[in-house]
Design an enzyme around this catalytic site. Structure first.
Site, PDB file in Angstrom:
ATOM      1  N   GLN A   1       0.805  -1.221   0.000  1.00 13.80           N
ATOM      2  CA  GLN A   1       0.000   0.000   0.000  1.00 13.80           C
ATOM      3  C   GLN A   1       0.837   1.270   0.000  1.00 13.80           C
ATOM      4  O   GLN A   1       0.331   2.335  -0.384  1.00 13.80           O
ATOM      5  CB  GLN A   1      -0.943  -0.015   1.209  1.00 13.80           C
ATOM      6  CG  GLN A   1      -1.950  -1.136   1.147  1.00 13.80           C
ATOM      7  CD  GLN A   1      -2.900  -1.117   2.309  1.00 13.80           C
ATOM      8  OE1 GLN A   1      -2.672  -1.764   3.328  1.00 13.80           O
ATOM      9  NE2 GLN A   1      -3.970  -0.369   2.214  1.00 13.80           N
TER      10      GLN A   1
ATOM     11  N   ARG B   1       3.815  -0.066  12.963  1.00 10.88           N
ATOM     12  CA  ARG B   1       3.489  -1.397  12.431  1.00 10.88           C
ATOM     13  C   ARG B   1       3.599  -1.325  10.914  1.00 10.88           C
ATOM     14  O   ARG B   1       2.917  -0.515  10.280  1.00 10.88           O
ATOM     15  CB  ARG B   1       2.078  -1.813  12.840  1.00 10.88           C
ATOM     16  CG  ARG B   1       1.581  -3.084  12.173  1.00 10.88           C
ATOM     17  CD  ARG B   1       0.149  -3.392  12.587  1.00 10.88           C
ATOM     18  NE  ARG B   1      -0.369  -4.601  11.982  1.00 10.88           N
ATOM     19  CZ  ARG B   1      -1.399  -4.629  11.122  1.00 10.88           C
ATOM     20  NH1 ARG B   1      -2.009  -3.507  10.772  1.00 10.88           N
ATOM     21  NH2 ARG B   1      -1.812  -5.762  10.604  1.00 10.88           N
TER      22      ARG B   1
ATOM     23  N   HIS C   1       0.897  -9.300   4.641  1.00  8.78           N
ATOM     24  CA  HIS C   1      -0.239  -8.375   4.493  1.00  8.78           C
ATOM     25  C   HIS C   1      -0.667  -8.407   3.028  1.00  8.78           C
ATOM     26  O   HIS C   1      -0.633  -7.403   2.321  1.00  8.78           O
ATOM     27  CB  HIS C   1       0.146  -6.968   4.943  1.00  8.78           C
ATOM     28  CG  HIS C   1      -1.021  -6.075   5.241  1.00  8.78           C
ATOM     29  ND1 HIS C   1      -1.194  -5.407   6.450  1.00  8.78           N
ATOM     30  CD2 HIS C   1      -2.083  -5.726   4.482  1.00  8.78           C
ATOM     31  CE1 HIS C   1      -2.303  -4.679   6.400  1.00  8.78           C
ATOM     32  NE2 HIS C   1      -2.867  -4.864   5.243  1.00  8.78           N
TER      33      HIS C   1
ATOM     34  N   ASN D   1      -1.917 -10.628   8.532  1.00  7.08           N
ATOM     35  CA  ASN D   1      -2.913  -9.566   8.672  1.00  7.08           C
ATOM     36  C   ASN D   1      -4.221 -10.049   8.044  1.00  7.08           C
ATOM     37  O   ASN D   1      -4.260 -10.335   6.848  1.00  7.08           O
ATOM     38  CB  ASN D   1      -2.464  -8.284   7.971  1.00  7.08           C
ATOM     39  CG  ASN D   1      -3.554  -7.218   8.067  1.00  7.08           C
ATOM     40  OD1 ASN D   1      -3.748  -6.631   9.114  1.00  7.08           O
ATOM     41  ND2 ASN D   1      -4.300  -7.027   6.995  1.00  7.08           N
ATOM     42  N   GLU D   2      -5.260 -10.136   8.853  1.00  5.11           N
ATOM     43  CA  GLU D   2      -6.622 -10.341   8.370  1.00  5.11           C
ATOM     44  C   GLU D   2      -6.769 -11.544   7.422  1.00  5.11           C
ATOM     45  O   GLU D   2      -7.139 -11.398   6.243  1.00  5.11           O
ATOM     46  CB  GLU D   2      -7.142  -9.063   7.701  1.00  5.11           C
ATOM     47  CG  GLU D   2      -7.149  -7.873   8.616  1.00  5.11           C
ATOM     48  CD  GLU D   2      -7.695  -6.609   7.962  1.00  5.11           C
ATOM     49  OE1 GLU D   2      -7.985  -6.602   6.763  1.00  5.11           O
ATOM     50  OE2 GLU D   2      -7.827  -5.597   8.686  1.00  5.11           O
TER      51      GLU D   2
ATOM     52  N   ASN E   1      -8.038  -5.630  14.445  1.00  2.30           N
ATOM     53  CA  ASN E   1      -8.374  -4.553  13.511  1.00  2.30           C
ATOM     54  C   ASN E   1      -9.873  -4.335  13.590  1.00  2.30           C
ATOM     55  O   ASN E   1     -10.643  -5.263  13.305  1.00  2.30           O
ATOM     56  CB  ASN E   1      -7.977  -4.927  12.077  1.00  2.30           C
ATOM     57  CG  ASN E   1      -6.476  -4.927  11.873  1.00  2.30           C
ATOM     58  OD1 ASN E   1      -5.727  -4.642  12.798  1.00  2.30           O
ATOM     59  ND2 ASN E   1      -6.043  -5.225  10.672  1.00  2.30           N
TER      60      ASN E   1
ATOM     61  N   TYR F   1     -13.077  -1.651  12.572  1.00  4.34           N
ATOM     62  CA  TYR F   1     -13.578  -0.475  11.845  1.00  4.34           C
ATOM     63  C   TYR F   1     -15.025  -0.191  12.195  1.00  4.34           C
ATOM     64  O   TYR F   1     -15.408   0.956  12.421  1.00  4.34           O
ATOM     65  CB  TYR F   1     -13.364  -0.647  10.340  1.00  4.34           C
ATOM     66  CG  TYR F   1     -11.895  -0.558   9.997  1.00  4.34           C
ATOM     67  CD1 TYR F   1     -11.086  -1.696   9.952  1.00  4.34           C
ATOM     68  CD2 TYR F   1     -11.301   0.685   9.792  1.00  4.34           C
ATOM     69  CE1 TYR F   1      -9.726  -1.596   9.687  1.00  4.34           C
ATOM     70  CE2 TYR F   1      -9.943   0.791   9.532  1.00  4.34           C
ATOM     71  CZ  TYR F   1      -9.157  -0.354   9.481  1.00  4.34           C
ATOM     72  OH  TYR F   1      -7.815  -0.255   9.243  1.00  4.34           O
TER      73      TYR F   1
ATOM     74  N   GLU G   1      -5.194  -1.916  14.059  1.00  5.21           N
ATOM     75  CA  GLU G   1      -5.750  -0.976  13.074  1.00  5.21           C
ATOM     76  C   GLU G   1      -7.096  -0.443  13.559  1.00  5.21           C
ATOM     77  O   GLU G   1      -7.920  -1.212  14.037  1.00  5.21           O
ATOM     78  CB  GLU G   1      -5.984  -1.626  11.702  1.00  5.21           C
ATOM     79  CG  GLU G   1      -4.747  -1.960  10.922  1.00  5.21           C
ATOM     80  CD  GLU G   1      -5.070  -2.535   9.550  1.00  5.21           C
ATOM     81  OE1 GLU G   1      -6.162  -2.235   9.008  1.00  5.21           O
ATOM     82  OE2 GLU G   1      -4.248  -3.311   9.036  1.00  5.21           O
TER      83      GLU G   1
ATOM     84  N   TRP H   1      -4.850   3.358  11.836  1.00  2.00           N
ATOM     85  CA  TRP H   1      -4.737   3.107  10.394  1.00  2.00           C
ATOM     86  C   TRP H   1      -5.231   4.342   9.676  1.00  2.00           C
ATOM     87  O   TRP H   1      -6.428   4.669   9.745  1.00  2.00           O
ATOM     88  CB  TRP H   1      -5.571   1.882   9.956  1.00  2.00           C
ATOM     89  CG  TRP H   1      -5.337   1.638   8.489  1.00  2.00           C
ATOM     90  CD1 TRP H   1      -6.044   2.157   7.436  1.00  2.00           C
ATOM     91  CD2 TRP H   1      -4.251   0.886   7.911  1.00  2.00           C
ATOM     92  NE1 TRP H   1      -5.473   1.752   6.250  1.00  2.00           N
ATOM     93  CE2 TRP H   1      -4.375   0.981   6.507  1.00  2.00           C
ATOM     94  CE3 TRP H   1      -3.205   0.121   8.432  1.00  2.00           C
ATOM     95  CZ2 TRP H   1      -3.490   0.357   5.628  1.00  2.00           C
ATOM     96  CZ3 TRP H   1      -2.321  -0.479   7.572  1.00  2.00           C
ATOM     97  CH2 TRP H   1      -2.471  -0.381   6.188  1.00  2.00           C
TER      98      TRP H   1
ATOM     99  N   GLU I   1      -5.640   1.830  -1.303  1.00  3.72           N
ATOM    100  CA  GLU I   1      -6.700   1.150  -0.555  1.00  3.72           C
ATOM    101  C   GLU I   1      -7.306   0.031  -1.387  1.00  3.72           C
ATOM    102  O   GLU I   1      -8.498  -0.018  -1.668  1.00  3.72           O
ATOM    103  CB  GLU I   1      -7.757   2.148  -0.105  1.00  3.72           C
ATOM    104  CG  GLU I   1      -8.957   1.547   0.638  1.00  3.72           C
ATOM    105  CD  GLU I   1      -8.578   0.684   1.837  1.00  3.72           C
ATOM    106  OE1 GLU I   1      -7.528   0.971   2.460  1.00  3.72           O
ATOM    107  OE2 GLU I   1      -9.315  -0.271   2.137  1.00  3.72           O
ATOM    108  N   TRP I   2      -6.436  -0.915  -1.823  1.00  4.13           N
ATOM    109  CA  TRP I   2      -6.848  -2.138  -2.496  1.00  4.13           C
ATOM    110  C   TRP I   2      -7.773  -1.882  -3.682  1.00  4.13           C
ATOM    111  O   TRP I   2      -7.423  -1.047  -4.534  1.00  4.13           O
ATOM    112  CB  TRP I   2      -7.405  -3.110  -1.454  1.00  4.13           C
ATOM    113  CG  TRP I   2      -6.426  -3.272  -0.318  1.00  4.13           C
ATOM    114  CD1 TRP I   2      -6.591  -2.873   0.981  1.00  4.13           C
ATOM    115  CD2 TRP I   2      -5.098  -3.830  -0.376  1.00  4.13           C
ATOM    116  NE1 TRP I   2      -5.477  -3.158   1.728  1.00  4.13           N
ATOM    117  CE2 TRP I   2      -4.540  -3.750   0.919  1.00  4.13           C
ATOM    118  CE3 TRP I   2      -4.309  -4.401  -1.380  1.00  4.13           C
ATOM    119  CZ2 TRP I   2      -3.252  -4.203   1.232  1.00  4.13           C
ATOM    120  CZ3 TRP I   2      -3.034  -4.844  -1.091  1.00  4.13           C
ATOM    121  CH2 TRP I   2      -2.525  -4.767   0.208  1.00  4.13           C
TER     122      TRP I   2
HETATM  123  O1  AZF Z   1      -9.650  -0.871   4.733  1.00  7.61           O
HETATM  124  C1  AZF Z   1      -8.753  -0.232   5.570  1.00  7.61           C
HETATM  125  C2  AZF Z   1      -7.678  -1.207   6.003  1.00  7.61           C
HETATM  126  N1  AZF Z   1      -8.298  -2.386   6.611  1.00  7.61           N
HETATM  127  N2  AZF Z   1      -7.404  -3.375   7.070  1.00  7.61           N
HETATM  128  C3  AZF Z   1      -6.375  -3.781   6.101  1.00  7.61           C
HETATM  129  C4  AZF Z   1      -5.722  -2.578   5.428  1.00  7.61           C
HETATM  130  O2  AZF Z   1      -4.798  -3.025   4.445  1.00  7.61           O
HETATM  131  C5  AZF Z   1      -6.782  -1.665   4.846  1.00  7.61           C
HETATM  132  O3  AZF Z   1      -6.198  -0.567   4.164  1.00  7.61           O
END
Ligand code: AZF
Length: 457
Positions: free
Chosen positions: A31, A88, A132, A176-177, A299, A301, A365, A411, A418-419
């Site tokens: 990213q 991080r 990640h 990560n996730e 993480n 949100y 995050e 974060w 942003e993917w």
């Molecule tokens: O969508 C926001 C964030 N969510 N967690 C993983 C990160 O790579 C994202 O940018």
């Protein structure tokens, strides 16, 4: 998961966090780094995916991103200016092993050496994420996370990284996730590698967890003392307990239970039964996956709001969620369309400490995207500042409720890729002008600096 609770969030006065509470920021390699072909880096699944027409907004890629690969000294200086205790970041696996296996690329290792030394020079503690999402494409060509061997390659990569950085990096998180890697990458296809095969997404989830467990074993054998995993977790809000339990299982318990209890939840095994016979789970796997860890990265949100609706097809990101609808929440939204519901963080942290006791937590995050504008060299990001303030109050309420919360990493440090949204969504507390690479700390960064200084609100 319980329905919406109201916690007694203190709405005024100074809230102090515990002595030694760790304040920081988080990013990820693909990213922010750019330099996608520099110094021997190999292609990842996100290099491939972002070049696939229609997958990423406006065809954006991580080729340049924030050019952090070259500008890391400036970014570390910004971290120091903000008084951050910790940073991080993730390591780009294809920068270390361009083909996902074999000898390490010395120039890739050298970059992370330099970065860690720069952080140490600034008194900033590095917190490393080993994976990640930027899987080496060569491994995806052999099945990626649906192939059990990828888990073994991941443990080898983890050992390489510890041998190079273990003398200076104390805190390591493996993944990560994994929920995103498995169910956005292999079920819904909205993330790399873009496969829409729910029937293999559970195997991908399992092999990610197996990779986590094998990496924990490798790191522990090499002498690592602080090892964890980062999960994106969401409390589920619903007027229908069955619908809530289904989504809580598919989002939260499918990872929490194997890692922290050494078993898959029976209801998830049953619901996924329409896709898989779970034969990818081999004897001994769950013992490996549930290796003791020293901290759980959370993480957060927003919560998920669901309701039961007969005949509702499964949500593509939750294979097995037939009969559950996602009506959205009646709450203010961020630029991602995600609801702003800070109480969900308190709810989640309290639940984790009750249901999975004994593992210290760290918020790895939390943050928000809003449409930012630079005016006279400033960014008055009131929405983001308010989001962060509310969520820090929610985190403090959890600590008051007895949760062993060790830190908070916002974060993100920088606006970044942003993917699937590309660069149009901005999560940074520091604005990045992608045409000039100029960094501008936003009002939220200046506010956060004060929070860190006071260790409180
Ligand atoms: O969508 C926001 C964030 N969510 N967690 C993983 C990160 O790579 C994202 O940018």
């Amino acid at each position: 998961m319980s329905a919406q609770k109201s916690y007694n969030l203190q709405d005024s006065g100074v809230l102090r966090f515990p002595e030694g509470f760790v304040w920081g920021a988080a990013t990820a390699a693909y990213q922010i780094e750019g330099a996608a072909r520099d110094d021997g880096r190999g292609p990842s699944i996100w290099d491939t995916f972002s070049r696939t027409p229609g997958k990423v907004h406006a065809g954006h890629t991580g080729d340049v991103a924030c050019d952090h690969y070259h500008r890391y000294p400036e970014d570390v200086r910004i971290m120091g200016d903000l008084g951050l205790h910790a940073y991080r970041f993730s390591i780009s696996w294809p920068r270390i092993q361009p083909d996902g296996a074999g000898p390490a690329n010395p120039r890739g290792l050298d970059f992370y050496d330099r970065l860690v030394d720069e952080l140490q020079g600034g008194g900033i503690t590095p917190i490393v994420t080993l994976y990640h999402w930027d899987l080496p494409q060569t491994l995806e060509d052999r099945g990626g996370w649906t192939n059990r061997e990828t888990a073994e390659r991941f443990a080898e990569y983890a050992a390489i990284m510890y041998s190079r950085l273990g003398d200076r990096v104390e805190t390591w998180t493996t993944l990560n996730e994994p929920w995103c890697s498995a169910f956005l990458g292999y079920a819904s296809g909205i993330h790399a590698p873009g496969r829409t095969e729910p029937e293999v997404s559970f195997a991908a989830a399992h092999h990610l967890l197996l990779g986590h467990g094998l990496a924990v074993q490798a790191l522990r054998a090499a002498g690592a003392s602080q090892i964890g995993i980062t999960l994106n977790l969401a409390p589920v809000l619903s007027d229908d307990a069955e619908a809530a339990s289904i989504v809580d299982g598919l989002q939260n318990r499918i990872f929490l239970d194997p890692v922290l209890r050494g078993e898959y939840p029976a209801d998830v095994v049953e619901r996924a039964g329409r896709f898989t016979d779970w034969s990818f789970v081999k004897d001994g796997d769950l013992e490996i996956i549930s290796q003791p860890i020293d901290l759980l990265g959370v993480n957060y949100y927003n919560p998920q709001t669901v309701t039961g609706r007969a005949g509702e097809p499964a949500n593509p990101v939750y294979p097995g969620s037939e009969g559950v609808a996602f009506p959205g929440a009646d709450a203010p939204k961020t630029a991602m369309g995600w609801p702003v519901q800070p109480f969900g963080l308190t709810d989640l942290l309290v639940r984790l400490s009750h249901d999975y006791p004994g593992t210290p937590l760290i918020i790895t995050e939390n943050g928000a995207a809003f449409d930012d504008v630079v005016e006279d060299g400033q960014v008055h990001d009131v929405g983001r500042l308010s989001y962060l303030d509310g969520h820090l109050r929610a985190a403090h309420a959890a600590i008051e409720a007895g949760v062993d919360l060790r830190g908070y990493l916002v974060w993100s440090l920088l606006d970044n890729f942003e993917w699937a949204e590309g660069y149009r969504k901005r999560f940074g507390v520091v604005h990045v002008d992608y045409n000039t690479q100029r960094r501008t700390p936003k009002d939220s960064a200046l506010w956060y600096r004060e929070v860190v200084r006071r260790n409180g609100l």
